[in-house]
Design a protein around this motif. Structure first.
Motif, short mmCIF file in Angstrom:
data_model
loop_
_atom_site.label_atom_id
_atom_site.label_comp_id
_atom_site.label_asym_id
_atom_site.label_seq_id
_atom_site.Cartn_x
_atom_site.Cartn_y
_atom_site.Cartn_z
N PHE A 15 76.07 41.25 51.87
CA PHE A 15 76.38 40.18 50.91
C PHE A 15 75.45 38.99 51.08
CE2 PHE A 15 78.47 36.04 50.63
CZ PHE A 15 78.72 35.99 49.27
N SER A 16 75.22 38.59 52.34
CA SER A 16 74.54 37.32 52.58
C SER A 16 73.03 37.41 52.46
CB SER A 16 74.89 36.80 53.98
OG SER A 16 74.51 37.73 54.95
N ALA A 17 72.43 38.51 52.88
CA ALA A 17 70.97 38.58 52.94
C ALA A 17 70.30 38.37 51.59
CB ALA A 17 70.53 39.91 53.56
N PRO A 18 70.75 39.08 50.50
CA PRO A 18 70.06 38.85 49.22
C PRO A 18 70.22 37.41 48.73
CG PRO A 18 71.34 40.88 49.17
CD PRO A 18 71.73 40.17 50.42
N ALA A 19 71.44 36.88 48.84
CA ALA A 19 71.67 35.52 48.34
C ALA A 19 70.83 34.51 49.11
CB ALA A 19 73.16 35.17 48.47
N LEU A 20 70.83 34.64 50.42
CA LEU A 20 70.07 33.68 51.21
C LEU A 20 68.57 33.88 51.03
CD1 LEU A 20 72.15 33.58 54.51
CD2 LEU A 20 72.17 31.98 52.59
N SER A 21 68.13 35.11 50.78
CA SER A 21 66.71 35.34 50.55
C SER A 21 66.23 34.63 49.29
CB SER A 21 66.44 36.84 50.42
OG SER A 21 66.68 37.50 51.64
N GLU A 457 84.67 35.59 65.19
CA GLU A 457 83.81 35.04 64.15
C GLU A 457 82.46 35.73 64.19
OE1 GLU A 457 81.62 30.79 63.74
OE2 GLU A 457 83.80 30.68 63.70
N LEU A 458 81.94 36.12 63.03
CA LEU A 458 80.62 36.70 62.90
C LEU A 458 79.84 35.90 61.86
CD1 LEU A 458 81.54 40.50 62.69
CD2 LEU A 458 80.51 39.32 64.64
N GLY A 459 78.57 35.60 62.13
CA GLY A 459 77.83 34.77 61.21
C GLY A 459 76.38 35.19 61.06
N VAL A 460 75.78 34.77 59.93
CA VAL A 460 74.36 34.92 59.66
C VAL A 460 73.82 33.53 59.36
CG1 VAL A 460 72.60 35.97 58.21
CG2 VAL A 460 74.70 37.23 58.72
N VAL A 461 72.76 33.11 60.05
CA VAL A 461 72.18 31.78 59.89
C VAL A 461 70.75 31.91 59.41
CG1 VAL A 461 71.62 29.60 61.03
CG2 VAL A 461 73.64 30.91 61.77
N VAL A 471 76.52 31.83 56.71
CA VAL A 471 77.64 32.60 56.17
C VAL A 471 78.41 33.17 57.34
CG1 VAL A 471 78.36 34.54 54.74
CG2 VAL A 471 76.39 33.18 54.07
N VAL A 472 79.73 32.98 57.33
CA VAL A 472 80.57 33.35 58.46
C VAL A 472 81.77 34.16 57.97
CG1 VAL A 472 82.13 32.44 60.24
CG2 VAL A 472 79.90 31.39 59.88
N ARG A 498 92.13 34.98 57.66
CA ARG A 498 90.82 35.62 57.71
C ARG A 498 90.09 35.29 56.42
NH1 ARG A 498 93.44 41.64 57.60
NH2 ARG A 498 94.18 41.65 55.44
N GLY A 499 88.78 35.30 56.49
CA GLY A 499 88.03 34.97 55.29
C GLY A 499 86.56 34.73 55.56
N TYR A 500 85.88 34.16 54.55
CA TYR A 500 84.45 33.88 54.60
C TYR A 500 84.21 32.40 54.35
CZ TYR A 500 83.86 38.94 54.13
OH TYR A 500 83.90 40.30 54.31
N GLU A 501 83.18 31.88 54.99
CA GLU A 501 82.72 30.51 54.76
C GLU A 501 81.22 30.55 54.48
OE1 GLU A 501 85.67 28.16 57.89
OE2 GLU A 501 83.57 28.55 58.39
N PHE A 502 80.81 29.73 53.53
CA PHE A 502 79.39 29.55 53.26
C PHE A 502 79.10 28.06 53.30
CE2 PHE A 502 76.23 28.31 50.03
CZ PHE A 502 75.10 28.90 50.59
N THR A 503 78.07 27.66 54.04
CA THR A 503 77.64 26.26 54.09
C THR A 503 76.13 26.22 53.93
OG1 THR A 503 77.46 26.31 56.51
CG2 THR A 503 79.54 25.52 55.58
N ALA A 504 75.65 25.16 53.27
CA ALA A 504 74.21 25.01 53.05
C ALA A 504 73.85 23.55 53.00
CB ALA A 504 73.78 25.69 51.75
N ARG A 505 72.71 23.23 53.59
CA ARG A 505 72.10 21.90 53.49
C ARG A 505 70.61 22.13 53.28
NH1 ARG A 505 73.64 16.69 55.58
NH2 ARG A 505 72.29 15.22 54.51
N LEU A 506 70.08 21.75 52.11
CA LEU A 506 68.70 22.08 51.83
C LEU A 506 68.06 21.09 50.87
CD1 LEU A 506 68.74 24.87 49.19
CD2 LEU A 506 70.75 24.57 50.61
N ASP A 507 66.76 21.18 50.84
CA ASP A 507 65.93 20.35 49.97
C ASP A 507 65.08 21.29 49.13
OD1 ASP A 507 64.00 18.67 48.84
OD2 ASP A 507 63.95 17.34 50.59
N VAL A 508 65.39 21.37 47.82
CA VAL A 508 64.69 22.29 46.92
C VAL A 508 64.01 21.47 45.83
CG1 VAL A 508 64.90 24.25 45.37
CG2 VAL A 508 66.38 24.09 47.39
N TRP A 509 62.67 21.45 45.83
CA TRP A 509 61.90 20.73 44.82
C TRP A 509 62.38 19.28 44.67
CZ3 TRP A 509 63.36 25.76 42.47
CH2 TRP A 509 62.36 26.71 42.66
#
Length: 627
Positions: A15-21, A457-461, A471-472, A498-509
């Motif tokens: 789930f996370s790899a394509p979205a984060l890519s 807890e399992l996560g991808v950073v 994503v956790v 149980r569930g999923y969490e998504f957090t993001a902090r970014l600078d895009v254009w």
């Protein structure tokens, strides 16, 4: 269980790899971006300083710049929309507020102020939910079970508040806000560093005419008048370097609040009744920080704090409406670097808490805790291990005397693996416990057992210069959960989430983006109902950019339906969304003007059944903050 976790980990990665890519490609193409702090240093995740991208647990950070931009009124408003954080509030600013982390009860959250565990009252409720934001430098939200780090009740997580500090030559600073509902806030301060002394002094007043805390259409006995809030506060912090290896410091704060509120008295009150809470808190503490050797730093910290609540009805203090507490905390903490990639932390925590209610019971609560932790990096692998023993004595001195002793050992194990330069996998397993509060013992009896808790807890950073995303997947289980049944508190059985969490902090254009989304499934398994005031889906999206010298932005916050209280028959709080629009402009290097349109579409929603929330409001702020 292990097979289930592995299957969910694979699903999470798919789930996370394509979205984060996709997001990472956008970030890589970013040009002419305004710099933002996406990877600040945090201390709450391991009790040692780490870049946010290196921590194994799920953490969010709110910086001083975030606080200024938000123009939030209270700590709850500032945290609203953060992953893992939900809250209930009985009206407007200053009203009784409950914090929920990772779907856990508000009694299962620990709030730290400069590393010191803040006070709770005899019912286990936090006493500092309206801490003035002008006194805060940074907030860290550590989600999930942290009992092995911070002891009893750190089940849903920890909110770590670092108070304000300034670097460079001493300078004055200040902020003034006016706005809807006759809201006003004025805060001034002076701080910086002179020779070997660093200090910060600040004071302020704030208030609002407010709105009727309760919905008069739902209760014939509710007074429909405005419920105001007034607050006065001051704080000081001084740090003196004695020599290159020794620092000493002192800190103190005080706050007086007057809060108007509504109380329907279960339908038996009068529409003309008025109610107030008079709340006073104060704190004084000191510390000694010593570098014993090149590799070993030790810290001694002592703090004393007080709070008092007076409930006033129609101008008279209620005979059973006085609550007071005193807390003494002593901490001895150590960091020892075994070598460049491995660090130990160990220490001793002691606290004595006293609770008083004029007509019911007096209670002492003494806690002694021993802790040991380690973080290490081995090539691509990151390791974290923590163990802690808490020994707690509850001693009720009046009424039906009662003495109870509890002891519990807890652990946290964390493992991370660096897949590539930007990609990292993380995992943690942990345990925790919560002892019965004074109120629970008073209305539940001496046979109440402590709650015990387990979580995974399992996560991808994904982390690069201008982006940090996580994503956790998490799952938690509480045994012997304490809840109110018909005639008192009881151990009701199993609660899980149980569930999923998504957090993001970014600078895009050049767009500064902060986003979060949570999909969870909290459930009282034994009673087969959703715990109150916790949504299955919630999140936020905040985007801003600089245009012709103005920073303009908008923040969206939303949550799905929630039950009102912990009961299968409780009412439902409807889902809601709110939009806030804001703008700021630098007048010169020292002065900034800000404006905010809050709840722009005047959404009517509830955070607690029968209680109103703020409608549309506009606020203007003038800030003086020299560099």
């Amino acid at each position: 269980m292990k097979k289930s976790i592995r299957l969910r980990a694979r699903a999470l990665a798919r789930f996370s790899a394509p979205a984060l890519s996709v997001l990472s490609l956008a970030v890589a193409a970013s040009v002419q971006a305004q710099g933002i702090e996406v990877n600040p240093v945090v201390v709450s995740a391991s009790r040692m300083e780490q870049p946010l991208s290196d921590v194994l647990s799920s953490v969010s950070v709110i910086t001083r710049a975030d606080i200024d931009k938000s123009q939030a009124v209270t700590l709850a408003d500032l945290l609203q929309g953060e992953a893992g954080f939900e809250f209930g509030r009985n009206g407007g600013p200053g009203a009784t507020t409950s914090f929920f982390l990772r779907g856990q009860e508000s009694k299962s959250v620990v709030v730290l102020i400069d590393g010191v565990r803040s006070q709770i009252d005899g019912a286990g409720a936090l006493t500092i939910t309206d801490l003035p934001l002008n006194q805060i430098e940074q907030v860290e939200v550590l989600r999930g079970n942290a009992g092995a780090l911070y002891g009893e009740s750190a089940i849903g997580g920890v909110i770590n508040i670092i108070t304000r500090s300034r670097k460079g030559a001493p300078k004055a600073y200040g902020i003034a806000t006016i706005g809807s509902r006759k809201t006003g806030d004025l805060s001034v301060g002076y701080g910086g560093r002179a020779d070997e002394t660093s200090f910060d002094l600040n004071a302020g007043v704030s208030g609002t005419a407010g709105f009727s805390a309760m919905n008069a259409d739902k209760s014939a006995s509710v007074n429909p008048d405005r419920d105001a809030y007034r607050n006065q506060y001051a704080a000081a912090k001084v740090d003196q370097r004695i020599d290159p290896t020794l620092r000493v410091g002192i800190r103190g704060s005080l706050k007086n609040s007057v809060i108007d509120y509504d109380d329907s008295n279960w339908g038996s009150g009068l529409k003309t009744d008025t109610h107030q809470l008079l709340i006073k808190t104060d704190l004084v503490g000191g510390y000694v920080n010593k570098r014993l050797t090149e590799n070993w730093v030790t810290n001694f910290d002592a703090t004393a704090a007080n709070y008092s609540y007076d409930a006033v009805k129609n101008g008279l203090v209620a005979s059973d409406g006085y609550y007071a507490g005193h807390q003494d905390v002593f901490r001895w903490s150590n960091n020892y670097a075994i070598h460049s990639s491995t660090t130990l932390n160990f220490g001793l925590d002691q606290s004595n808490e006293k609770f008083q209610q004029r007509s019911s019971y007096d209670l002492n609560r003494d806690t002694t805790s021993y802790s040991l932790g380690m973080t290490s990096k081995l090539d691509r692998w990151s390791l974290q291990g923590n163990v802690r023993r808490d020994e707690l004595t509850m001693n009720r001195l009046s009424g039906s005397a009662l003495k109870k002793e509890y002891a519990n050992n807890n652990h946290l194990l964390g493992l991370g693996y660096q897949l590539s330069e930007p990609w990292r996998l993380t995992s943690t397993m942990s345990t925790a416990f919560r002892a019965p509060t004074g109120s629970e013992l008073a209305y539940g009896g001496p046979n109440l057992l402590p709650e015990t808790h387990r979580s995974q807890e399992l996560g991808v950073v994904y982390s690069v210069d201008k982006a940090l995303m996580r994503v956790v997947y998490f799952q938690t289980k509480t045994q012997d959960a304490i809840d109110w049944l018909t005639n008192g508190y009881n151990n009701v059985g199993e609660v899980r989430n149980r569930g999923y969490e998504f957090t993001a902090r970014l600078d895009v254009w050049g767009n500064n983006i902060k986003a979060s989304y949570v999909s969870q499934d909290p459930l009282n398994v034994t009673g087969n109902y959703l715990p109150g005031r916790r949504a299955k889906q919630y999140g936020s999206f905040d985007i801003s950019r600089w245009i012709s010298g103005y920073e303009v932005g908008t923040k969206f916050v939303g949550a799905s339906d929630r039950g009102d209280i912990n009961s299968s028959s409780s009412g439902t709080l409807a889902g809601y969304t709110t939009w806030t629009f804001y703008a700021s402009r630098k007048i010169d290097t020292d002065w900034t003007a800000r404006v905010k349109l809050e709840n722009a579409f005047n959404r009517n929603y509830e955070l607690a059944g029968g209680y109103n929330t703020p409608g549309r409001g506009i606020f203007a702020t003038l800030q003086y903050q020299p560099k």
